[in-house]
Structures are given as C-alpha cells and as structure tokens.
Design a protein around this motif. Structure first.
Motif, short mmCIF file in Angstrom:
data_model
loop_
_atom_site.label_atom_id
_atom_site.label_comp_id
_atom_site.label_asym_id
_atom_site.label_seq_id
_atom_site.Cartn_x
_atom_site.Cartn_y
_atom_site.Cartn_z
N LYS A 40 -2.95 3.70 -3.10
CA LYS A 40 -2.72 2.46 -3.98
C LYS A 40 -2.65 1.52 -2.82
N ARG B 67 3.53 8.10 3.59
CA ARG B 67 4.62 9.54 3.11
C ARG B 67 4.26 10.42 4.22
N GLU C 137 -3.05 -3.10 -2.71
CA GLU C 137 -3.20 -4.32 -3.50
C GLU C 137 -2.82 -5.46 -2.64
N GLN D 189 8.20 3.20 6.55
CA GLN D 189 7.81 1.87 6.05
C GLN D 189 7.13 0.87 7.10
N LEU E 222 5.02 -4.01 0.75
CA LEU E 222 5.69 -2.81 0.46
C LEU E 222 4.64 -1.98 0.96
N TYR E 223 4.67 -1.61 2.15
CA TYR E 223 3.68 -0.97 2.81
C TYR E 223 4.28 0.52 3.36
N GLU E 224 4.08 1.71 2.69
CA GLU E 224 4.64 3.11 2.80
C GLU E 224 3.86 4.02 3.07
N ALA F 5 0.88 -1.07 -0.03
CA ALA F 5 -0.15 0.14 -0.06
C ALA F 5 0.86 1.25 -0.23
N ILE F 6 0.29 2.56 -0.64
CA ILE F 6 0.96 3.50 -0.38
C ILE F 6 -0.05 4.46 0.19
#
Lengths: 415, 584
Positions: free
Chosen positions: A201, A414, A203, A371, A410-412, A191-192
């Motif tokens: 995003k 910002r 998934e 992250q 990949l979970y970030e 996720a972003i």
C-alpha cells in the motif's frame, strides 16, 4: 452541547476546569475517568468516546495532557472531538508547546482562550488569526514590552475588524511595505512493504500551505499542471468552489500569515524512493539480523534524516548490532534506532548483528516491523506541480516563492 | 508537588496548606482595594492569579469574595475577566455577595468598548443565581439591539442561559420573539446561528406545555426557512454549519426536485476541511435519499472518498470516530467499499481500538476477488507483537472463511498457523478449524492431518482444548492416535478444570467408542467412572445418561450420540444483530 472541559495532567491531576453551562459537572467524573485509565493500563489505548454511567466523555491526549469534555445530551461525537483537537492546536500554538508546566504558568491565557472559543457549550470562534487579535500570545516580545511600558494587559482595546466583516478570516486594514507570498507543498508518504519487497500500500497525503503578507484584501488564483492526479481534496473555507469545479483553479482571498489552503490525497503510487531490506535468520537460540538501506528511484534531490526504527520482541534477551554507516542506539524499552541521515555514495549502509533469544526458544517467531523515516527537500513525491500564482490586482514589489517538501508518514517494512 | 518557579516574575504559588494563605490574600487584597498608586494593577493581577490558581486546585477561596469585589473597580480587562471568572464560580454559594457585583456588571454593560460590554453580558449570564435574574433582563434587551455583532452574539447566548435559570422570566420578557426577529433579519451569520441554537432549545423545552412553541418549532422546518439557511450556509462558521446541517436532517422535502436541489447546494460541503461538517453532510445525503434506492447507491459512491481520507489523515481519535460511522455504512452496503479494502489495513503504531475496528471492516468487505489479499494481510497481523490483535485477526480469517465459498487458500493458511507453535495462535486456530469443519466437512482430510500432529499438552486454553477434543471424537476413524490421546486426557481428568472440556471429552470418547470399540473400551470405562464421580452437575448427568443408554442398547446409543450430520450452512451468530436493526 458540551457541558464542561477538564484538562488533566499525566498523573490524573485536574489542572484546569471550565464549566460551560449552568449544569455543574462534578469533579468526580475525572476521578472515575482516571480509574478507567489506570485499569486499562495506558491512556493512549482508551477510546476517544466513552459512556460513563452519568455522562458522555470525549477525550484526546496530546503530549501527556488529557483534554476531557463531558456532556449529558446527544451530540455528534466527531464535532466534540474536532473541537477538542482544535483547542489543543490553538493552545499549542499560543504557548509554543503543550505540557503540564506551561499550562500551569499561563492558565489565565488558557481561560481567556476557552472563553472566546466556546460559549455555553457551543463552539464560537476557533480561527487562530482572529483569536490572535483578541488575545495576544505570551511571548518574549510582549513580556519585554510590558516591562517597558508598564502595561501588562494582553487584551487588545479594540475588537478585531474581522469579526464584523464578511471575509471573517481576514482583517481589512493590513499594510505591508514588502508584499510577499510563499506557497509550500508539504507531503507525507504512508506505505506498507511486505517481506518480499512488494509494495502493499502506498499513499501520499499532501497540504498546500500558503504564507502571505500582502497589503489590503488580495484575490489570488493558483493553478496546477496536473490536478487530476489528486484523488480527494479538502479546502479551507476561503476557497471559492465554482472555479475549482469547472477549471481546477483555486481562487481565494487568503487569511494573513500562514494557513493551510488545501489538503489532498494521491493514491496511485507505484514506487518508493528508498528501499529497506531486512533479513532475519534464526537457528538454535541465536538470530542474525541484516538490514540494508539504499536508494531505489532517485527523486533527484538529497534524501536526508533517514532513520530506521524497530522494536525488539520481548523474547529477545540481548542484542549486539553494528552498522557500517550511521549510529545504532538501543533503548531500555527495547527500541532500536538506526540513524543514517544520508546515504553515502561509495557504500550501502547495512546494519548487522545477532540477537540472543530466551533459553529454550529455538527460533524467532515474532518478526519486528521496521519503521522508516526520511525527508526530502525540494521534491513532491506525488508528482504534483504548481503552474502559476496570480493576483487580481498586482501590488508594487510582490515577491513570490515556492517550495516542496516530502517526508515519511507511517512507512513500515515488514520482515 | 509544587509547580516550578517562573524566571522573571514572582514565584508561583506553592502547594498551599489552606487557611493561612487565604487570610494572607485577604489582607493583601484589602490593602490594594482602595489604592490608586500606579503599580496597583500589576500587584492586583498577581494576587488575582493566586486566587484563581487556588480555585483551580480546588481550595475554597470563597472567603475573599468581598475583597475581590472591592478590587474589581478597575479599567483593566484582564483583571475584570479574572474577577468575573471568580464571581461566576462562587456566585451560587454566596448570592448576597453576588449582588454587589451586579452594580459593576451593569455599568460595564454600557461601556464604550464592545469587548467589555460582551464580557459583562457573558458574566452576568453565568451568575446562575435565581433571584438576580431581574437584573439580567434589561442588559440583555439592550445587548440584543446593540450595533456591534460581538455583543449581539453574547446576548443571544445570554438569553439561553436565562432560560435555563428561570423559564418564566425569559418567556415573560418576550425574548423568543426578539430572537426570532434576529434569526430572520440579522446580517451577521454567527448571530443567526446562535439564535437558531437558542430558539431550538427554548422551543423544545416549551413544546410540551405550549401550542405556540410547537408551531414555532415546526415553522423552523418549513421550506422557506430551510432554503434561507442553505443559501447562506457558506457564510456560517464551521461549527454553525454543523448545527444547520443537523436541522436539515429533520426536514422532510416535498418532492424529489427539492431533494436534488438540497443535495446540489450541499455538494461542496463534502470538501470542507472540518471532518464534522463532512460527516454531517454525508448524514443529510443518506437520510434524504433513503427511499430512492439508485440515488442512494450513488450517494455512497460520492461520500466514499472524503470519508476514506478522513480515516487516514487526522488524529487517531478522529479516525476512530469516522471509522465507527464507516463501520455502519460498510455493514449496510459492503460491496460499495469492496474495492477500497486497502484503506483498512492496519498500520503498526495505530492504537488498538482503531485496529480492532479496521479488522471488523476487512471481514465485512471481503469478496471473492479480494479474499486472497485480505487473508494474506491478516496473516501478517497474526505474527504481530500485540496479542489481542493477533487473536482478533485469526478470528477474522476464520469469519471470512465461513462467509466465502472458496476456502482453498484459507484452509492452507489456518493450517500454517497451527504450525507456528505459538500457544495463543494455535488455540485460536483450533477453534476456527473446528468451525470450518462443521461447515465444510470435505476439508476434513487436510485438517486432520495437521491437527493430529499437535500434541495436546501444548494446548491449554479450554475453548481450544474443547475444539481439539471434538475433532478427535468426530474424526476418530481417520486419526490413528485418537483413542490413545483421548485415553491420556481421561487419565488427567482430575486436573482438568473446565467443565466444558470434560463434557466434550465424555462425548468424544463415546463417539470414538462407536467407531473403534476395542481400542477405546478401557478409556470409555475410565471416562464414565470419572464422570459419574464428578462434582459438576452437568458432567455427572451426562455420564449417567450415557451409562444408562449403553446399558439399554448400544445401537440406539450410537444413533443418539453420533447421528449422521448435515453441514451447517450459515452460523446464526455471524449475522450481528446490530446490522439488522434499522439505523436510518
């Protein structure tokens, strides 16, 4: 087709060389390759497909070990890369880890494996089940056995029955006293989230892993209650395609042991289980950081192993960070890790502190990305549910088990 | 740097100094050679391991060849394997000694155990010595007829190896015919696949000299054969499937029914776990439907999902390979992927080669509805720690701005960049603002307002400085400080290293002069004087040219240097030459 495979250590030393065809590839290609790596600064950033003046090179890096394959003929690059990935996976499986020392200690096994996996440059047998029958892995049990019986050969005397059967991933004469089959749903969420907390995003990539110990040649049928949520699926070669196409049912003869039955992707997810709210304010040379973590949509099960990691920008001289729950560690390469593990019921974990900027810098211009890692046992976040698992011929004493497990990919977030 | 000692066996060989260890080994091996003691195999194994490890490190152990051969008289498979590995490595250098091993190898080719038979055949083939080939023919023939498929598989590849060593022996022994028979009749699919591989290579090699070979090669692409392979494709191993699909790409179907037949057969390959198979199938589909445009579009839709999954799952190396292919597809048909732009968002810890490709794809798929979101995302990257990626993303924003008509939001963003006060961001943004103004002069007011606030001291990079100066010259009537900024730049003429900047400075000062003569006069004089004294040829010539023009007639000079300009509609270098070359 591939002409030669080299295994390089993280200092560029050639650990292993296997020439595959009549054309001898000189070791100078490794020297050339290593010069490139050194001049580019970091082997990880090197492209996987490189054209040198004399050869095409494919390279992958796993835990410091570089697998390098050379060829002079035109071939599909993805095949070369997939094959190298497969070699790395098989080696890591056999040697229980992949590093310079373990390869040097066991290079006989590595040579044997490479011999069976690729012949004259073309990939041959890469299924781990089959390889395990031909070449036994060097584990403690076989070492002990060899000391006791005096037979330290790890080659089997007979060819695996599977190489000549039409179900090549399964031998024909397996017997178990207790028949059992376990199905695991393992999912990874990517996720972003941007700085306003909006999900940009999200998934989920999932795998259905099956671990079966069943006598004979069983025929299994697996179905889901909601298969339509899956956007894209990929199957193990053992799955029959027609039943899936017509009724979304998986019909297959499984390989013995653990294997990946199918992988899928689920796209339309709207929510994430935990939220991370970073706030960074800066004025006059010092920055205040405040990060809050909490549960947003409770998935019903305990979320554990929660960690938040971020990189302090290079313009930060020092950082003073404390958390009211969990441990904060700052490493020498300016990575800060906050391990929370589980969110307590009575308070919201928060990390706060100050960052000291370089002299002359008024505000922080580069905002770090956070992250997030977490694990949830017992829940598949995509919502996929297993309906039933049947066998065509039910043996006596069959035990079926089912588990689900989600972790962060990949979970970030910002800031 | 010595490898670590192992815990429950003899210590690993330390860094050897050369000759003494090798002679030690020689004598130890000789002692074991004739021995029949019960523990002999184990000690032999340890010694062999040492030999192989020396070989791997690169020390020349060819002098123990004779002793190795003597010790290889054993029934232990591991010992045999190590021995044959060693022999295969050094046979070329020692062909006479290699002859000694032929005896053992031939005997092993008739062994009861199929694994040993296969091993022996494989090692025979790898010997690679020209005058030993006659010993190869007999065992290969026997191997090709063996009941066990493992041995047949090895034998087929052995034929190929023989072909590479000695073409005539291979053809004279009539191996291609035997292989062809196996290709069409063998039950085991791996044998069939290997025959296909071998025959393709052999006939490709022979096609230039022999008409028969060319005919055979074409027969491979005949309908019955291709259908035979396609009908059995599920039974092949994944690597063999890649091989078959490669062959199918070369096949020319007779009519559209055949095309649909083939596509239906291969439909489920797109859902295979191996990425290479998926990609090979996609290639077949795209190739077959090249001439049928509407079906071609449907094919794009169909292969989209598996390819996008491949991008995001799997290792970064696989993602890179798939992304490169996707890049080509996106260039060809950007609207197909325009709904999936979220897949090309960069994650923080991806390697930079993947991020770069993704940025190029984002610029390609941007269309009117998604521009706003994509630009927002790209602006996030501009604040990224990774400087080259930040630069690339700003350039990407600019490219999108130049492609799309509605540039409202983009201009705001670019101007925000300029306020960021980071030098590389400012540099990239200035270059883009300049290009933007060439295409959309109607935005000049907004841009100039922000650009005017930038102190020229902060801009160091030549391209950016040149861009700033161009804007100062072009819009000097709107920027109140233009002549004074240009004047201070001219005073620092000698410290300016880049010829490009000096050239731009000359032109800008001229333009400014035409619009605001009294303020710029002094700067013009200084600039021309400095230009004439400049050692760079282009700068010198241009200064001289301007000087003479001004002397001749000022209005003509104005027409030459500052004519009314049309907005540029399309920049020639935004259309990359790659996408214009036919790929398919």
């Amino acid at each position: 087709m591939l002409q030669c495979i080299f295994l390089l250590s993280d200092s560029g030393e050639v650990m292993l060389e296997k020439q595959l065809t009549g054309h001898r590839v000189d070791r100078s290609i490794c020297a050339w390759f290593w010069d490139q790596v050194v001049s580019q600064g970091d082997s990880f950033k090197q492209q996987p497909v490189i054209a040198s003046p004399t050869h095409y090179l494919f390279q992958i890096v796993r835990e410091g070990v570089t697998f390098l394959a050379c060829t002079q003929v035109e071939m599909p690059p993805l095949m070369g890369i997939e094959f190298l990935c497969r070699v790395a996976d098989v080696l890591s499986d056999y040697l229980e880890g992949l590093n310079e020392d373990v390869i040097k200690d066991n290079f006989v096994i590595v040579y044997e494996l490479l011999d069976e996996m690729i012949d004259n440059g073309f990939p041959l047998t890469t299924e781990p089940n089959i390889l395990r029958e031909m070449i036994a892995p060097p584990n403690i049990v076989s070492k002990m056995l060899s000391v006791v019986t005096g037979n330290s050969s790890n080659m089997s005397d007979t060819l695996p029955g599977a190489t000549a059967s039409c179900v090549p991933w399964r031998t024909t004469d397996i017997k178990y006293a207790n028949n059992e089959v376990y199905v695991d749903l393992v999912e990874e969420m990517d996720a972003i989230i941007n700085r306003d907390g909006i999900l940009v995003k999200c998934e989920v990539y999932g795998e259905v892993q099956v671990n079966s110990h069943i006598t004979g040649v069983p025929d299994l049928t697996l179905s889901f209650t909601n298969p339509s949520i899956m956007d894209d699926v990929r199957f193990h070669p053992c799955v029959r395609f027609r039943p899936w196409e017509s009724h979304h049912i998986l019909s297959f003869v499984p390989p013995d042991g653990l294997f990946k039955l199918m992988s899928y992707r689920v796209k339309k997810l709207k929510s994430t289980p935990i939220y991370v709210k970073p706030q960074i304010t800066s004025d006059d040379g010092a920055c205040r950081v405040n990060v809050m973590v909490g549960i947003r949509n409770d998935p019903g099960k305990m979320i554990d192993s929660i960690t938040v990691q971020f990189q302090l920008p290079s313009c930060v001289l020092s950082a003073d960070l404390t958390a009211n729950h969990g441990a904060v560690t700052i490493f020498s390469n300016k990575t800060c890790t906050w391990s929370i593990d589980r969110i307590p019921k009575d308070r919201t974990p928060a990390l706060s502190g100050t960052l000291l900027l370089e002299t002359g810098l008024k505000r922080l211009h580069v905002f770090p990305t956070f992250q997030v890692g977490f694990r949830i046992q017992g829940v598949a976040l995509s919502g996929l549910q297993l309906d039933k698992l049947d066998l065509r011929v039910v043996p006596s004493r069959l035990y079926k088990g089912f588990r689900a497990f989600t972790r962060s990919g990949l979970y970030e977030v910002r800031s | 740097m010595a490898p670590p000692a192992q815990t429950n066996r003899s210590p690993s060989p330390s860094q050897p100094s050369g000759k003494s260890e090798v002679t030690d080994l020689k004598s130890q091996l000789r002692q074991l050679a004739g021995s029949r003691l019960p523990g002999v195999d184990d000690s032999k194994r340890e010694l062999f391991k040492k030999v192989i490890s020396y070989m791997t490190i690169g020390i020349d152990v060819s002098s123990v060849f004779g002793e190795m051969v003597m010790c290889s008289a054993t029934s232990d498979i591991v010992l045999k394997k190590m021995c044959y590995l060693y022999v295969g490595n050094y046979a070329k250098v020692n062909p006479d000694l290699a002859l000694l091993t032929i005896n053992f190898l031939q005997r092993d080719c008739k062994d009861e155990d199929p694994m040993i038979r296969g091993l022996a055949l494989r090692s025979l083939g790898s010997l690679n010595v020209a005058n030993l080939v006659e010993y190869l023919v007999g065992p290969l023939n026997a191997g090709l007829k063996d009941n066990n498929s493992y041995v047949r598989i090895v034998a087929v590849i052995g034929v190929l190896k023989l072909y590479h060593i000695s073409v005539t022996t291979c053809i004279d022994a009539d191996f291609p015919a035997v292989l062809k028979h196996l290709l069409l009749n063998d039950q085991d699919t791996q044998v069939v696949a290997n025959c296909l591989l071998a025959l393709q290579e052999i006939w490709n090699g022979e096609a230039s000299t022999s008409g028969d070979a060319m005919k055979e090669r074409e027969a491979l692409l005949s309908k019955p054969f291709i259908y035979y392979l396609l009908n059995r494709i599920k039974e092949f191993s994944e690597w063999a499937q890649c091989l078959v699909l490669d062959l199918v790409v070369k096949y020319v179907p007779a009519d559209s029914n055949e095309i649909f037949d083939i596509m239906n057969l291969l439909e489920d390959r797109l859902q295979h776990a191996n990425g290479a198979v998926v990609l090979a199938t996609a290639k077949v589909f795209l190739h077959l439907t090249l001439s049928m445009t509407d079906v071609h579009q449907q094919v794009y839709e169909r292969i989209k999902a598996p390819l996008l999954t491949l991008v995001s799952s799997g290792s970064p190396e696989q993602s890179y390979a798939v992304l490169s292919h996707l890049h080509l597809l996106v260039m060809r048909a950007p609207y197909v992927f325009s709904a999936d732009y979220k897949h090309f968002y960069c994650q923080y810890n991806e390697p930079s080669y993947v991020k770069k490709l993704k940025l190029e794809m984002l610029t390609a798929v941007a269309n009117e509805s998604s521009t706003y979101e994509i630009v927002t995302e790209l602006c996030e990257y501009a604040a990224n720690v990774d400087i080259p990626i930040a630069r690339e993303s700003i350039r990407a924003v600019g490219k999108i701005a130049l492609q799309q008509y509605d540039v409202n939001a983009i201009v705001d963003r670019l101007l925000q960049f300029l306020e960021m006060e980071k030098d590389y961001v400012t540099a990239e943004a200035l270059v883009l603002v300049k290009d933007l103004l060439r295409k959309y002069p109607q935005w000049s007011h907004d841009c100039i307002a922000v650009v005017g606030n930038i102190s020229s001291q902060n801009v160091q990079e030549p391209k950016a400085k040149a861009a700033l100066i161009w804007m100062l010259g072009e819009y000097s009537q709107d920027m109140s400080d233009a002549p004074y900024i240009l004047e201070s730049l001219t005073e620092n003429w000698d410290e300016e290293h880049s010829a490009e900047v000096r050239l731009h400075l000359l032109t800008a000062v001229m333009k400014c002069f035409f619009k605001r003569p009294p303020e710029t006069q002094k700067a013009l004089g200084a600039a021309l004087a400095a230009g004439l004294a400049d050692f760079h040829q282009d700068v010198h010539d241009r200064a001289l040219f301007y000087y003479r023009l001004l002397q001749h007639n000022v209005t003509v000079a104005e027409r030459v240097v500052n004519p009314p300009k049309q907005a540029v509609s399309v920049f020639a270098d935004t259309q990359s030459s790659e996408s214009q070359r036919p790929h398919f």
